[in-house]
Design a protein around this motif. Structure first.
Motif, PDB file in Angstrom:
ATOM      1  N   ASP A 248       0.830  -1.184   0.000  1.00  0.00           N
ATOM      2  CA  ASP A 248       0.000   0.000   0.000  1.00  0.00           C
ATOM      3  C   ASP A 248       0.875   1.249   0.000  1.00  0.00           C
ATOM      4  OD1 ASP A 248      -1.431   2.244   1.699  1.00  0.00           O
ATOM      5  OD2 ASP A 248      -3.030   0.983   0.857  1.00  0.00           O
ATOM      6  N   HIS A 249       0.716   2.084  -1.031  1.00  0.00           N
ATOM      7  CA  HIS A 249       1.528   3.294  -1.161  1.00  0.00           C
ATOM      8  C   HIS A 249       1.391   4.195   0.058  1.00  0.00           C
ATOM      9  CE1 HIS A 249       2.249   7.498  -2.309  1.00  0.00           C
ATOM     10  NE2 HIS A 249       3.246   6.997  -3.000  1.00  0.00           N
ATOM     11  N   ASN A 250       0.170   4.376   0.553  1.00  0.00           N
ATOM     12  CA  ASN A 250      -0.054   5.279   1.687  1.00  0.00           C
ATOM     13  C   ASN A 250       0.611   4.762   2.958  1.00  0.00           C
ATOM     14  OD1 ASN A 250      -1.546   7.120   0.140  1.00  0.00           O
ATOM     15  ND2 ASN A 250      -3.401   5.891   0.404  1.00  0.00           N
ATOM     16  N   GLU A 251       0.594   3.452   3.165  1.00  0.00           N
ATOM     17  CA  GLU A 251       1.258   2.890   4.351  1.00  0.00           C
ATOM     18  C   GLU A 251       2.767   3.080   4.263  1.00  0.00           C
ATOM     19  OE1 GLU A 251       0.026  -1.158   4.913  1.00  0.00           O
ATOM     20  OE2 GLU A 251      -1.918  -0.564   5.743  1.00  0.00           O
ATOM     21  N   LEU A 252       3.338   2.835   3.091  1.00  0.00           N
ATOM     22  CA  LEU A 252       4.789   3.019   2.937  1.00  0.00           C
ATOM     23  C   LEU A 252       5.179   4.483   3.075  1.00  0.00           C
ATOM     24  CD1 LEU A 252       5.819   0.599   0.042  1.00  0.00           C
ATOM     25  CD2 LEU A 252       6.032   0.267   2.503  1.00  0.00           C
ATOM     26  N   ALA A 253       4.329   5.388   2.639  1.00  0.00           N
ATOM     27  CA  ALA A 253       4.635   6.815   2.715  1.00  0.00           C
ATOM     28  C   ALA A 253       4.728   7.301   4.161  1.00  0.00           C
ATOM     29  CB  ALA A 253       3.588   7.613   1.953  1.00  0.00           C
TER      30      ALA A 253
ATOM     31  N   LEU B   2       6.412   5.794   6.391  1.00  0.00           N
ATOM     32  CA  LEU B   2       7.727   5.387   6.891  1.00  0.00           C
ATOM     33  C   LEU B   2       8.801   6.265   6.260  1.00  0.00           C
ATOM     34  CD1 LEU B   2       7.337   1.498   6.584  1.00  0.00           C
ATOM     35  CD2 LEU B   2       6.783   2.969   8.544  1.00  0.00           C
ATOM     36  N   ARG B   3       9.945   6.339   6.903  1.00  0.00           N
ATOM     37  CA  ARG B   3      11.068   7.119   6.364  1.00  0.00           C
ATOM     38  C   ARG B   3      11.592   6.468   5.085  1.00  0.00           C
ATOM     39  NH1 ARG B   3      15.488   8.458  10.823  1.00  0.00           N
ATOM     40  NH2 ARG B   3      15.516  10.511   9.893  1.00  0.00           N
ATOM     41  N   ILE B   4      12.047   7.297   4.154  1.00  0.00           N
ATOM     42  CA  ILE B   4      12.655   6.781   2.923  1.00  0.00           C
ATOM     43  C   ILE B   4      13.923   5.996   3.252  1.00  0.00           C
ATOM     44  CG2 ILE B   4      13.968   8.869   2.394  1.00  0.00           C
ATOM     45  CD1 ILE B   4      12.273   6.446  -0.141  1.00  0.00           C
ATOM     46  N   SER B   5      14.579   6.290   4.354  1.00  0.00           N
ATOM     47  CA  SER B   5      15.757   5.514   4.743  1.00  0.00           C
ATOM     48  C   SER B   5      15.379   4.076   5.082  1.00  0.00           C
ATOM     49  CB  SER B   5      16.465   6.164   5.932  1.00  0.00           C
ATOM     50  OG  SER B   5      15.605   6.230   7.050  1.00  0.00           O
ATOM     51  N   VAL B   6      14.148   3.848   5.448  1.00  0.00           N
ATOM     52  CA  VAL B   6      13.646   2.496   5.708  1.00  0.00           C
ATOM     53  C   VAL B   6      13.200   1.850   4.399  1.00  0.00           C
ATOM     54  CG1 VAL B   6      11.798   1.164   6.825  1.00  0.00           C
ATOM     55  CG2 VAL B   6      12.969   2.982   8.089  1.00  0.00           C
ATOM     56  N   THR B   7      12.294   2.507   3.692  1.00  0.00           N
ATOM     57  CA  THR B   7      11.718   1.900   2.488  1.00  0.00           C
ATOM     58  C   THR B   7      12.685   1.889   1.308  1.00  0.00           C
ATOM     59  OG1 THR B   7      10.701   3.992   1.817  1.00  0.00           O
ATOM     60  CG2 THR B   7       9.361   2.491   3.174  1.00  0.00           C
ATOM     61  N   GLY B   8      13.636   2.823   1.291  1.00  0.00           N
ATOM     62  CA  GLY B   8      14.617   2.850   0.204  1.00  0.00           C
ATOM     63  C   GLY B   8      15.501   1.620   0.195  1.00  0.00           C
ATOM     64  N   SER B   9      15.740   1.054   1.377  1.00  0.00           N
ATOM     65  CA  SER B   9      16.579  -0.149   1.492  1.00  0.00           C
ATOM     66  C   SER B   9      15.773  -1.434   1.417  1.00  0.00           C
ATOM     67  CB  SER B   9      17.352  -0.108   2.818  1.00  0.00           C
ATOM     68  OG  SER B   9      18.244   0.975   2.831  1.00  0.00           O
ATOM     69  N   PHE B  10      14.462  -1.315   1.216  1.00  0.00           N
ATOM     70  CA  PHE B  10      13.625  -2.515   1.119  1.00  0.00           C
ATOM     71  C   PHE B  10      14.083  -3.375  -0.052  1.00  0.00           C
ATOM     72  CE2 PHE B  10      10.049  -4.656  -0.937  1.00  0.00           C
ATOM     73  CZ  PHE B  10       9.622  -5.472   0.099  1.00  0.00           C
ATOM     74  N   ALA B  11      14.301  -4.668   0.217  1.00  0.00           N
ATOM     75  CA  ALA B  11      14.746  -5.581  -0.839  1.00  0.00           C
ATOM     76  C   ALA B  11      14.009  -6.915  -0.752  1.00  0.00           C
ATOM     77  CB  ALA B  11      16.258  -5.792  -0.746  1.00  0.00           C
ATOM     78  N   GLY B  12      12.755  -6.879  -0.334  1.00  0.00           N
ATOM     79  CA  GLY B  12      11.974  -8.109  -0.204  1.00  0.00           C
ATOM     80  C   GLY B  12      11.620  -8.719  -1.549  1.00  0.00           C
ATOM     81  N   VAL B  13      11.076  -9.913  -1.495  1.00  0.00           N
ATOM     82  CA  VAL B  13      10.689 -10.619  -2.713  1.00  0.00           C
ATOM     83  C   VAL B  13       9.191 -10.928  -2.748  1.00  0.00           C
ATOM     84  CG1 VAL B  13      12.969 -11.638  -3.029  1.00  0.00           C
ATOM     85  CG2 VAL B  13      11.238 -12.890  -1.721  1.00  0.00           C
ATOM     86  N   GLY B  14       8.490 -10.544  -1.699  1.00  0.00           N
ATOM     87  CA  GLY B  14       7.067 -10.787  -1.600  1.00  0.00           C
ATOM     88  C   GLY B  14       6.442  -9.760  -0.679  1.00  0.00           C
ATOM     89  N   ASN B  15       5.181  -9.968  -0.343  1.00  0.00           N
ATOM     90  CA  ASN B  15       4.466  -9.055   0.536  1.00  0.00           C
ATOM     91  C   ASN B  15       3.743  -9.861   1.606  1.00  0.00           C
ATOM     92  OD1 ASN B  15       2.826  -7.217   1.811  1.00  0.00           O
ATOM     93  ND2 ASN B  15       1.988  -6.343  -0.067  1.00  0.00           N
ATOM     94  N   PRO B  16       4.382 -10.064   2.756  1.00  0.00           N
ATOM     95  CA  PRO B  16       3.730 -10.856   3.803  1.00  0.00           C
ATOM     96  C   PRO B  16       2.459 -10.197   4.337  1.00  0.00           C
ATOM     97  CG  PRO B  16       5.735  -9.843   4.652  1.00  0.00           C
ATOM     98  CD  PRO B  16       5.704  -9.596   3.166  1.00  0.00           C
TER      99      PRO B  16
END
Length: 171
Positions: free
Chosen positions: A49-54, A56-70
């Protein structure tokens, strides 16, 4: 699929390489890597969800490297304790912390110092006091048995050399 690494594989070297790779992702998430990263990838390819990620800090989401969405499987219930194995910079961990609320707990475990530091900084920036981030890996989790309600992990078990140990440890 092998459940353990071949006998001639140097597990310590592999662990060091994984830590070095994800330390680089934490330091320079826009760098040249062989895998996708970031919030646009999480939203566009994995259905976050774009709004949920927004939130959070970009320093958190920018490093996101997952392969799925739990989080697409089911909403995590309030007041529960979740464990994020290989929490990285904290995207899934912090989303879960918001879902469990102030009476719940979100525990992240990661073996990379820079990622743990990013997750903690992100939790502090979001005023999430229910987040705890610990040093560890999937074969030796720093949590007491039978204290976790929900376990999530996103693109981590594939990096564990000894899956035969990781499965029972996570369970």
């Amino acid at each position: 699929m092998a459940l353990t690494c071949p006998a001639d594989l140097d597990v310590a070297t592999l662990r060091n390489e994984i830590q070095a790779m994800y330390a680089r992702v934490a330091a320079a998430p826009d760098g040249d890597f062989h895998f996708h990263r970031g919030p646009q990838y999480a939203v566009g390819r994995l259905g976050y969800d774009h709004n949920e990620l927004a939130q959070l800090r970009i320093s958190v989401t920018g490093s996101f490297a997952g392969v799925g969405n739990p989080h697409a499987i089911a909403r995590i219930e309030r007041d529960t304790t979740i464990l994020d194995v290989g929490c990285g910079a904290g995207t899934d961990l912090l989303l879960a912390a918001r879902q469990v609320g102030s009476n719940g707990r979100a525990i992240g475990v990661d073996m990379t110092v820079a990622m743990r530091e990013g997750a903690l900084a992100g939790a502090q920036a979001c005023d999430l006091t229910n987040v705890d981030v610990r040093d560890g890996d999937a074969t030796n989790l720093p949590v007491e048995d039978s204290t976790i309600d929900v376990v999530i992990s996103n693109g981590v078990v594939n990096l564990v050399p000894d899956k035969t140990s990781a499965g029972p440890e996570i369970a």
